[in-house]
Motif scaffolding. Structure first.
Motif, mmCIF file in Angstrom:
data_model
loop_
_atom_site.group_PDB
_atom_site.id
_atom_site.type_symbol
_atom_site.label_atom_id
_atom_site.label_comp_id
_atom_site.label_asym_id
_atom_site.label_seq_id
_atom_site.Cartn_x
_atom_site.Cartn_y
_atom_site.Cartn_z
ATOM 1 N N ILE A 81 0.935 -1.227 0.044
ATOM 2 C CA ILE A 81 -0.025 -0.137 -0.151
ATOM 3 C C ILE A 81 0.848 1.090 0.036
ATOM 4 N N ILE A 82 1.947 1.394 0.888
ATOM 5 C CA ILE A 82 2.625 2.513 0.925
ATOM 6 C C ILE A 82 3.592 2.632 -0.207
ATOM 7 N N LEU A 141 4.789 11.802 3.532
ATOM 8 C CA LEU A 141 4.034 11.630 4.828
ATOM 9 C C LEU A 141 2.285 12.082 4.708
ATOM 10 N N PHE A 142 2.037 12.976 3.795
ATOM 11 C CA PHE A 142 0.743 13.344 3.240
ATOM 12 C C PHE A 142 0.254 12.227 2.711
ATOM 13 N N LEU A 199 -3.305 5.331 4.072
ATOM 14 C CA LEU A 199 -3.675 4.452 5.263
ATOM 15 C C LEU A 199 -4.926 4.615 5.559
ATOM 16 N N ARG A 200 -5.361 6.149 5.763
ATOM 17 C CA ARG A 200 -7.148 6.149 5.934
ATOM 18 C C ARG A 200 -7.748 5.520 4.876
ATOM 19 N N THR A 226 -5.271 2.434 11.009
ATOM 20 C CA THR A 226 -5.153 3.404 12.062
ATOM 21 C C THR A 226 -3.878 3.437 12.342
ATOM 22 N N ILE A 227 -3.403 4.830 12.585
ATOM 23 C CA ILE A 227 -2.048 5.325 13.105
ATOM 24 C C ILE A 227 -2.224 5.558 14.804
#
Length: 437
Positions: free
Chosen positions: A354-355, A407-408, A414-415, A420-421
């Protein structure tokens, strides 16, 4: 006594001018010459009015044209304000030949011709010359010389100045020599600076050369041009270079003792330009903590610009004798990483894919030498710790905010996946029960 002599000579000259003026007023030949002057000026005015629009159209290239022909046309167009006085000067010269042939004299029309030349010089200094040094020389030397020439007393004034000697210790020179030296030196060094600017622009436009080599060639040409200008001034003014031998020896001794730091910085600058390990556009960090982008390299120092717009002048010697970290902002890729955490309730096997896909969408992130790589870093107190490594062109600051953008992208990815972070959580154990109300 000397003041009275000057006053007497001035009065004599004024009386001479008055006699000449009376002769002109009573002479039919003088009145005919005045008429020719008026006709010459009117013809010049009409010709300039017709020619100037055509010349402006011919000498004005396109705004984006930067060829040598376009630059030459712009340069010639600068002198268009001289069109009227020069045409009047030329037509007056024709009239002078006619009057001398008819009347055997042409003093009046010759005076008018000199006046038109004076007007041309005045326009040249006031409207065309933009260089500050040349403007000062023109205003205080060239215009007065043209005025004296128009009045016909230039030769006498020059003879007087040549006879006025200024003692300077064991040396002495005339005022005329000093004025000539200032004029010749100013003109030659202005031409040298103009030539240096043109050659520097040409060299810096050669993209196939290394930046360090371009800087080295530009500096070498600069030294050569001004060295030749100095020799020309000495030769034109008749100053023997052997008389400068003592001065050269003093300078050599000074370099050996008091100026050794300057000599060291100069040699260090040459080494930097030859090796090319740090050049204009690179982001560097020195052992002393100085960090910034190199914006200029001079013979003595290198100028760094920090992200907050400040300039740091670093001696060239520091680049040779200390450790320098070069981030190569001028072309080399740099690797950064952005840390983040996810909740223990997350299927961590899905996170890297995903990332990596999310970060790869950033236009500044490179796939070469390596694409984005998300790595598991550890199991923290509040969540599972990850970090994504990515390569970019440039430095992560100043104009670029790569880590912030990444980071954005991580947050949004993730959202969107419902991950969740975590935030820190603590369990508090009470040894005694809480009091009841």
């Amino acid at each position: 006594m000397e003041g009275s002599v000057i006053v007497d000579k001035t009065l004599e000259k004024l009386a001479e001018f008055w006699e000449i003026a009376q002769g002109w007023l009573l002479s039919p030949a003088a009145w005919s010459q005045f008429a020719l002057l008026v006709v010459a000026y009117l013809v010049a005015l009409y010709a300039a009015k017709k020619l100037r629009p055509l010349l402006e159209k011919l000498l004005t290239p396109a705004l984006d044209a930067e060829s040598y022909v376009a630059r030459a046309r712009r340069f010639v167009a600068m002198f268009l304000p001289l069109l009227l006085p020069l045409l009047a000067y030329a037509f007056t010269g024709i009239g002078e030949s006619a009057t001398r042939a008819m009347f055997g004299s042409g003093a009046v029309i010759a005076f008018g011709k000199r006046v038109f030349l004076f007007l041309a010089v005045r326009i040249l200094v006031r409207e065309i010359i933009k260089d500050p040094v040349m403007a000062v020389l023109g205003k205080y030397i060239l215009v007065p010389v043209a005025g004296l020439y128009a009045l016909g007393i230039l030769d006498e004034v020059m003879a007087y100045l040549d006879g006025t000697v200024v003692p300077l210790g064991n040396l002495s020179f005339s005022v005329l020599f000093a004025i000539r030296f200032v004029l010749v030196a100013g003109a030659i060094f202005w031409l040298g600076r103009w030539s240096n600017d043109q050659s520097s622009q040409f060299i810096k436009a050669q993209d196939d050369m290394r930046p360090a080599m371009r800087e080295l060639i530009a500096k070498t040409l600069e030294i050569g041009i001004f060295g030749i200008a100095f020799l020309l001034v000495m030769n034109i003014m008749g100053i023997s270079l052997t008389s400068l031998a003592v001065l050269t020896g003093v300078i050599g001794v000074g370099l050996g003792f008091g100026l050794q730091k300057i000599a060291s910085n100069f040699i260090s600058g040459v080494i930097l330009l030859l090796e090319g390990q740090a050049t204009v556009g690179d982001y560097v960090e020195l052992d002393g903590g100085e960090a910034g982008t190199i914006i200029k390299m001079t013979a003595r120092a290198t100028i760094l610009e920090t992200y907050d717009g400040r300039w740091i002048v670093v001696p060239n010697e520091d680049f040779i004798t200390t450790r320098v970290v070069n981030y190569s902002d001028s072309g080399s890729a740099n690797r950064y990483e952005a840390p983040f955490s996810v909740s223990y309730d997350t299927d961590i096997n899905l996170v890297p894919d995903i990332i990596e896909k999310a970060v790869a969408k950033h236009p500044g992130v490179l796939n070469d030498p390596f694409p984005p790589d998300c790595e598991l870093r550890g199991f923290g107190e509040s969540g599972v710790d990850f970090a994504v490594e990515f390569w970019v062109e440039g430095i992560d600051d100043g104009r670029n905010k790569f880590t912030s953008d990444v980071l954005f992208l991580i947050w949004n990815a993730l959202r969107d996946e419902g991950i969740t972070i975590p935030y820190p959580q603590r369990v508090v154990e009470l040894k005694t029960p809480l009091p009841t109300a």
